[in-house]
Design a protein around this motif. Structure first.
Motif, PDB file in Angstrom:
ATOM      1  N   LEU A 250       0.953  -1.055   0.254  1.00 20.01           N
ATOM      2  CA  LEU A 250       0.211   0.086  -0.376  1.00 20.01           C
ATOM      3  C   LEU A 250       0.830   0.934   0.013  1.00 20.01           C
ATOM      4  O   LEU A 250       2.121   0.901   0.484  1.00 20.01           O
ATOM      5  N   GLU A 251       0.536   1.959  -0.555  1.00 20.35           N
ATOM      6  CA  GLU A 251       0.898   3.515  -0.914  1.00 20.35           C
ATOM      7  C   GLU A 251       0.557   4.559  -0.178  1.00 20.35           C
ATOM      8  O   GLU A 251      -0.532   4.446   0.835  1.00 20.35           O
ATOM      9  N   SER A 320       5.159   5.860   8.045  1.00 21.51           N
ATOM     10  CA  SER A 320       5.049   5.809   6.535  1.00 21.51           C
ATOM     11  C   SER A 320       3.255   6.675   7.589  1.00 21.51           C
ATOM     12  O   SER A 320       2.637   6.908   8.668  1.00 21.51           O
ATOM     13  N   TYR A 321       2.473   7.938   6.891  1.00 21.01           N
ATOM     14  CA  TYR A 321       1.199   9.016   6.948  1.00 21.01           C
ATOM     15  C   TYR A 321       0.511   8.731   6.508  1.00 21.01           C
ATOM     16  O   TYR A 321      -0.789   8.587   7.653  1.00 21.01           O
ATOM     17  N   TYR A 322       0.332   9.017   5.788  1.00 17.63           N
ATOM     18  CA  TYR A 322      -0.896   9.399   5.096  1.00 17.63           C
ATOM     19  C   TYR A 322      -1.336   8.244   4.252  1.00 17.63           C
ATOM     20  O   TYR A 322      -0.851   8.356   2.342  1.00 17.63           O
ATOM     21  N   PRO A 323      -2.482   7.954   4.408  1.00 18.03           N
ATOM     22  CA  PRO A 323      -2.900   6.771   3.358  1.00 18.03           C
ATOM     23  C   PRO A 323      -3.090   7.230   1.996  1.00 18.03           C
ATOM     24  O   PRO A 323      -3.691   8.589   1.624  1.00 18.03           O
ATOM     25  N   VAL A 324      -2.813   6.523   1.206  1.00 12.40           N
ATOM     26  CA  VAL A 324      -2.872   7.648  -0.945  1.00 12.40           C
ATOM     27  C   VAL A 324      -4.620   6.413  -0.920  1.00 12.40           C
ATOM     28  O   VAL A 324      -4.225   5.681  -1.265  1.00 12.40           O
ATOM     29  N   ASN A 325      -5.763   7.212  -0.747  1.00 10.91           N
ATOM     30  CA  ASN A 325      -6.877   6.308  -0.743  1.00 10.91           C
ATOM     31  C   ASN A 325      -7.268   6.408  -2.365  1.00 10.91           C
ATOM     32  O   ASN A 325      -8.660   7.181  -2.242  1.00 10.91           O
ATOM     33  N   LYS A 328      -6.716   1.960  -7.349  1.00 11.09           N
ATOM     34  CA  LYS A 328      -5.829   1.613  -6.861  1.00 11.09           C
ATOM     35  C   LYS A 328      -5.194   0.509  -5.478  1.00 11.09           C
ATOM     36  O   LYS A 328      -5.402  -0.403  -5.475  1.00 11.09           O
ATOM     37  N   ASN A 329      -5.226   1.430  -4.720  1.00  9.88           N
ATOM     38  CA  ASN A 329      -4.827   1.653  -3.303  1.00  9.88           C
ATOM     39  C   ASN A 329      -5.966   0.897  -2.260  1.00  9.88           C
ATOM     40  O   ASN A 329      -5.903   0.013  -1.458  1.00  9.88           O
ATOM     41  N   SER A 330      -7.240   1.501  -2.496  1.00 10.43           N
ATOM     42  CA  SER A 330      -8.988   0.949  -2.221  1.00 10.43           C
ATOM     43  C   SER A 330      -8.881  -0.600  -2.123  1.00 10.43           C
ATOM     44  O   SER A 330      -9.162  -1.278  -1.259  1.00 10.43           O
ATOM     45  N   THR A 331      -8.529  -0.918  -3.668  1.00  9.07           N
ATOM     46  CA  THR A 331      -8.901  -1.849  -4.372  1.00  9.07           C
ATOM     47  C   THR A 331      -7.585  -3.026  -3.223  1.00  9.07           C
ATOM     48  O   THR A 331      -7.656  -3.929  -3.199  1.00  9.07           O
ATOM     49  N   LEU A 332      -6.269  -2.684  -2.946  1.00 11.41           N
ATOM     50  CA  LEU A 332      -5.830  -3.420  -2.776  1.00 11.41           C
ATOM     51  C   LEU A 332      -5.911  -3.598  -1.218  1.00 11.41           C
ATOM     52  O   LEU A 332      -5.540  -4.776  -0.920  1.00 11.41           O
ATOM     53  N   TYR A 333      -6.498  -2.254  -0.532  1.00 13.70           N
ATOM     54  CA  TYR A 333      -6.747  -2.708   1.185  1.00 13.70           C
ATOM     55  C   TYR A 333      -8.089  -3.434   0.548  1.00 13.70           C
ATOM     56  O   TYR A 333      -8.148  -4.638   2.147  1.00 13.70           O
ATOM     57  N   ASP A 334      -9.026  -3.344  -0.209  1.00 10.95           N
ATOM     58  CA  ASP A 334      -9.527  -4.657   0.413  1.00 10.95           C
ATOM     59  C   ASP A 334     -10.193  -5.606   0.589  1.00 10.95           C
ATOM     60  O   ASP A 334     -10.172  -6.387   0.991  1.00 10.95           O
ATOM     61  N   ARG A 335      -8.710  -6.249  -0.137  1.00 11.69           N
ATOM     62  CA  ARG A 335      -8.095  -7.428  -0.508  1.00 11.69           C
ATOM     63  C   ARG A 335      -7.443  -7.735   0.772  1.00 11.69           C
ATOM     64  O   ARG A 335      -7.654  -9.350   1.439  1.00 11.69           O
ATOM     65  N   TYR A 336      -6.845  -6.961   1.540  1.00 12.47           N
ATOM     66  CA  TYR A 336      -5.752  -7.186   2.650  1.00 12.47           C
ATOM     67  C   TYR A 336      -7.125  -7.223   3.638  1.00 12.47           C
ATOM     68  O   TYR A 336      -7.174  -8.188   5.187  1.00 12.47           O
ATOM     69  N   LYS A 337      -8.220  -6.434   3.800  1.00  7.68           N
ATOM     70  CA  LYS A 337      -8.617  -6.326   4.372  1.00  7.68           C
ATOM     71  C   LYS A 337     -10.390  -7.705   4.442  1.00  7.68           C
ATOM     72  O   LYS A 337     -10.634  -8.406   5.738  1.00  7.68           O
ATOM     73  N   LEU A 338     -10.328  -8.681   3.283  1.00  9.52           N
ATOM     74  CA  LEU A 338     -11.063  -9.606   3.702  1.00  9.52           C
ATOM     75  C   LEU A 338     -10.219 -10.793   4.352  1.00  9.52           C
ATOM     76  O   LEU A 338     -11.019 -11.904   4.836  1.00  9.52           O
ATOM     77  N   LEU A 339      -8.956 -10.762   4.083  1.00  9.26           N
ATOM     78  CA  LEU A 339      -8.148 -11.670   5.209  1.00  9.26           C
ATOM     79  C   LEU A 339      -8.188 -11.526   6.439  1.00  9.26           C
ATOM     80  O   LEU A 339      -8.676 -12.256   7.081  1.00  9.26           O
ATOM     81  N   GLU A 354      -5.627   0.186   8.866  1.00 10.10           N
ATOM     82  CA  GLU A 354      -7.149  -0.036   9.064  1.00 10.10           C
ATOM     83  C   GLU A 354      -6.557   0.701   7.970  1.00 10.10           C
ATOM     84  O   GLU A 354      -8.311   1.406   6.963  1.00 10.10           O
ATOM     85  N   TYR A 355      -5.644   1.436   7.110  1.00  4.13           N
ATOM     86  CA  TYR A 355      -5.111   1.887   5.814  1.00  4.13           C
ATOM     87  C   TYR A 355      -6.026   3.569   6.133  1.00  4.13           C
ATOM     88  O   TYR A 355      -6.990   3.318   4.667  1.00  4.13           O
ATOM     89  N   LYS A 356      -6.412   4.431   6.787  1.00  2.00           N
ATOM     90  CA  LYS A 356      -7.506   4.862   6.867  1.00  2.00           C
ATOM     91  C   LYS A 356      -7.458   6.721   7.960  1.00  2.00           C
ATOM     92  O   LYS A 356      -5.731   5.869   9.056  1.00  2.00           O
ATOM     93  N   TYR A 357      -7.159   7.860   7.206  1.00  2.00           N
ATOM     94  CA  TYR A 357      -6.570   8.501   8.048  1.00  2.00           C
ATOM     95  C   TYR A 357      -7.730   9.154   9.104  1.00  2.00           C
ATOM     96  O   TYR A 357      -8.634   8.889   9.119  1.00  2.00           O
ATOM     97  N   TYR A 358      -7.047   8.544  10.412  1.00  2.00           N
ATOM     98  CA  TYR A 358      -7.574   9.099  11.157  1.00  2.00           C
ATOM     99  C   TYR A 358      -7.346  10.615  13.002  1.00  2.00           C
ATOM    100  O   TYR A 358      -6.538  10.827  12.726  1.00  2.00           O
TER     101      TYR A 358
END
Length: 374
Positions: A250-251, A320-325, A328-339, A354-358
């Motif tokens: 993830l970027e 790693s500071y800010y997810p690049v949402n 491309k990256n959102s689709t990649l994260y969804d694959r990891y989240k499924l796991l 959670e690859y999310k800015y909080y």
């Protein structure tokens, strides 16, 4: 029987708050962190008697009274109010966009005058779009606030922050730009905001009182052992790293800080000054003493510490500071989240997991919610 109920990987706000609430339920926790200190990105270092936010400015704000009461039960928070200034080619503008900003930009003194100028420029942007939807951030911003505000206060800052032209960035990054037709420089709309009195380390220390902790300890260097010591793992690191980057990395965007100590009481008169012109390479300067010193207190400390922030493209090995949402990256994260969703003994939480800015209050609220539902 395993030695711990929870192994918590990462001592940032999510991990520390989780450990505190688990301890209240009589659970035995071990918190490990690969850094040399506890606290994750809210860690502060004392320099010249000033608490310096080592990983960027952190300002706690929330409208949730339960969250506010919780953090204040650990350490009392001060009255700091975030009121950043924008510096564009030597001229200063108040942020967020409000009547002070419009007076500084156009000399207007009434809300109707300000709105007339904004609507006029928005109309010009709409004509150029000719009925089409905005296709990029520049078109979106022009449609929301017009040319003057965009060119002086948004364009250069945003391009430095993202490392890309505004015409190459998606419009959804600026879904809305609040325009306040009142003289109000308070950046946040939340009911409560402040900084822990004595610095954020006091919050971390309070949350982890009585909890076993280990620093300079990398989960991945001895993963099999760490997975064997607890019934459950709370993982706050990078979710793609947890799964061995099996689908790819993830970027992120990252930030580089240049600290300077100055032999003066007061460098810029404000905690946060954004530099919105493209020609200045840093995005903003933070003067840390203003988070905790007010009025005559500022002059009692005869040194000051500033941090210049440079937003850069992330590369492996960088923080790693800010997810690049983007898509491309959102689709990649969804694959990891499924796991992750199929893990029964692992809880993933926080910005990296959670690859999310909080914002900080979101983290505390989430952890409190976990325990209120358990």
């Amino acid at each position: 029987m395993k030695k711990y109920d929870y192994l918590i990987v990462g001592s940032g706000l999510f991990g520390s708050t989780f450990a505190y609430k688990a301890m209240q339920q009589g659970k035995k926790c071990l918190v490990i962190d690969k850094r040399l200190h506890l606290g994750g990105n809210i860690y502060s270092e004392k320099i010249e008697g000033i608490n310096v936010h080592k990983y960027g400015a952190h300002i706690f704000h929330t409208s949730n009274r339960h969250v506010w009461d919780f953090v204040n039960s650990i350490v009392e928070f001060n009255r700091y109010t975030n009121s950043p200034i924008a510096n564009y080619k030597g001229k200063l503008y108040n942020l967020p966009f409000n009547m002070n900003t419009f007076y500084q930009m156009w000399g207007v003194i009434t809300p109707s005058e300000a709105m007339e100028r904004i609507e006029e420029q928005k109309h010009e942007a709409a004509i150029l779009l000719n009925g089409c939807e905005p296709q990029n951030l520049e078109e979106q911003a022009l449609l929301l606030v017009g040319k003057d505000i965009y060119e002086r206060l948004i364009k250069g800052y945003t391009e430095k922050q993202w490392g890309r032209k505004c015409t190459e960035l998606p419009g959804f990054i600026i879904k809305r730009l609040p325009v306040r037709l009142i003289f109000d420089n308070n950046y946040f709309n939340d009911k409560y905001q402040g900084i822990p009195i004595g610095g954020y380390n006091r919050l971390t220390d309070g949350l982890l009182t009585g909890v076993e902790t280990m620093v300079n300890t990398d989960f991945f260097e001895n993963r099999a052992y760490w997975e064997s010591v607890a019934d459950k793992i709370v993982f706050t690191g990078k979710i793609d790293e947890y799964y061995g980057f099996r689908f790819g990395e993830l970027e992120y965007r990252t930030v580089r800080f240049e600290e300077e100590i100055h032999d003066c009481c007061n460098y810029q008169g404000n905690a946060v000054v954004n530099y919105t012109e493209a020609e200045i390479p840093y995005t903003r300067i933070i003067e840390h003493k203003h988070f905790e010193m007010f009025g005559t207190e500022v002059d009692k400390c005869h040194k000051t510490v500033i941090s210049k922030e440079y937003s850069t493209e992330w590369k492996p090995g960088m923080e790693s500071y800010y997810p690049v949402n983007d898509k491309k990256n959102s689709t990649l994260y969804d694959r990891y989240k499924l796991l992750a969703d199929n893990e029964s003994n692992v809880i993933f939480g926080g910005r990296l997991a959670e690859y999310k800015y909080y914002d900080m209050h979101n983290i505390v609220e989430k952890v409190l919610g976990i325990f209120s539902n358990s």
